[in-house]
Design a protein around this motif. Structure first.
Motif, short mmCIF file in Angstrom:
data_model
loop_
_atom_site.label_atom_id
_atom_site.label_comp_id
_atom_site.label_asym_id
_atom_site.label_seq_id
_atom_site.Cartn_x
_atom_site.Cartn_y
_atom_site.Cartn_z
N SER A 114 0.85 -1.18 0.00
CA SER A 114 0.00 0.00 0.00
C SER A 114 0.89 1.24 0.00
N SER A 115 0.42 2.32 0.57
CA SER A 115 1.18 3.57 0.47
C SER A 115 0.77 4.53 1.58
N ALA A 116 1.72 5.34 2.01
CA ALA A 116 1.39 6.44 2.92
C ALA A 116 0.54 7.48 2.21
N VAL A 118 -2.29 7.11 1.28
CA VAL A 118 -3.67 7.02 1.76
C VAL A 118 -3.96 8.06 2.83
N GLU A 129 -1.39 3.99 12.61
CA GLU A 129 -2.40 3.27 11.86
C GLU A 129 -3.81 3.75 12.19
N PRO A 133 -7.48 7.92 7.12
CA PRO A 133 -7.06 8.11 5.73
C PRO A 133 -7.73 9.33 5.12
N LYS A 143 -4.96 3.05 -3.76
CA LYS A 143 -4.32 2.19 -2.77
C LYS A 143 -5.28 1.89 -1.61
N GLU A 147 -6.93 -1.77 -0.28
CA GLU A 147 -7.07 -2.28 1.08
C GLU A 147 -8.51 -2.72 1.35
N SER A 163 -1.53 -5.18 4.77
CA SER A 163 -1.08 -4.13 3.86
C SER A 163 0.00 -3.31 4.55
N ARG A 165 1.98 0.12 4.60
CA ARG A 165 1.96 1.52 4.15
C ARG A 165 3.33 2.13 4.42
N VAL A 243 -3.27 -3.38 8.54
CA VAL A 243 -2.30 -2.45 7.96
C VAL A 243 -1.17 -2.20 8.95
N ASN A 245 2.20 0.64 9.27
CA ASN A 245 3.07 1.70 8.77
C ASN A 245 4.53 1.27 8.92
#
Length: 318
Positions: A114-116, A118, A129, A133, A143, A147, A163, A165, A243, A245
């Protein structure tokens, strides 16, 4: 135990492939080479050149596989604003195609890149977390939808997923693999210095210790090991958070990166300075505490080590 790495010919994917092999896990790669490079795939690794929208090719790549690391996708947030339909097709429809193929092949484990993105521009001093978002580009939105697709598919079938991030991925764990993105800071600085040009700092009036923006930078080798740890946990039927991070909790400023570049390369330069770019946040830093707790993950490289490995792998350095 064999895992499929989608996007395994890309900068990050190629490092994930190497990390899996170093941990004794066999891998298969699928990549359409839209941004990846065939030479990044190690010798002896089965390689399927195809887009995830090609369901038949995906099913062939999944033969004998026990899990998937999903990195393939269109990754340029800024460009996604001008190409939203392309972004959603590659990142959302591509995910649907992959999940359909996995269901057909009864494959139940997936680690999603995934990606930051979001989070958009979060207000929290340190992103966790629990930070809501708020994606601000089609890329970030795609992204987040990815999720959601994992969450919803897990409700329908016995799917085990997590996922990851992450923010700015930098450096190299293998001199043969480098980041060639025209939008990322490290390759921009490497490219300019290799041409005898001066890099530029955009914005020196941020409310940060040195006036330049502070962001999280994660070394690609550390990132790759997190994927291996997540895959092993899922394969062992351990319950993971949906998720995680991957962040330092502290961050690095643009000026600190410029200073590291000067030390590492031995090129004496003073970066040019310009105004802030619209929408550029002053500070975006994430906590990696949950990933440390569950995956044993750590960002182990200093900023000098990060830049040194990027410079070593840069193909056009003087």
């Amino acid at each position: 135990m064999t895992w499929l790495v989608t996007g395994g010919a890309g900068y990050i994917g190629a490092h994930v492939v190497r990390a899996f092999r170093a941990d004794g896990i066999d891998v298969v790669v699928i990549d359409d080479l839209s941004s990846g490079k065939a030479e990044f795939v190690p010798d002896g690794v089965p390689f399927v050149q195809a887009n995830l929208l090609d369901g038949g090719a995906v099913r062939r790549a999944l033969e004998g596989v026990s899990g998937v690391v999903h990195l393939a996708g269109f990754k340029y947030a800024g460009v996604s604003v001008d190409r939203p339909l392309h972004t959603y097709t590659q990142n959302v429809t591509g995910m649907v195609s992959l999940l359909e193929a996995m269901a057909d092949k009864d494959i139940r484990n997936i680690v999603f890149s995934s990606s930051a993105g979001v989070y958009g521009t979060p207000k929290d001093e340190v992103v966790t977390e629990q930070t809501p978002p708020d994606p601000q580009s089609p890329y970030g939105e795609s992204k987040l939808v990815g999720e959601w697709l994992l969450r919803d598919q897990a409700r329908a079938v016995d799917l085990h997923h997590t996922s990851l991030r992450y923010f700015n991925v930098v450096g190299s764990g293998d001199p043969a693999v480098y980041d060639a993105s025209p939008y990322n800071l490290f390759p921009i600085v490497c490219d300019l210095l290799s041409q005898g040009k001066i890099p530029q700092i955009y914005g020196t009036d941020h409310p940060t210790p040195d006036g330049t923006s502070v962001k999280d930078y994660v070394h690609v080798a550390d990132l790759a090991r997190a994927h291996v740890a997540a895959a092993r946990a899922l394969d062992a039927s351990k319950t993971l958070e949906p998720v995680y991070n991957l962040g330092s909790g502290t961050g690095t400023s643009v000026r600190e990166i410029m200073d590291a570049a000067r030390r590492v390369t031995g090129i004496d330069f003073t970066p040019a300075e310009g105004p802030r770019r619209p929408g550029d946040p002053s500070r975006v830093v994430a906590s990696g505490d949950l990933a440390t707790r569950d995956l044993g993950w750590q960002n182990t490289h200093t900023v000098d080590q990060m830049f040194a490995t990027a410079w070593e792998a840069w193909p056009n350095k003087p």
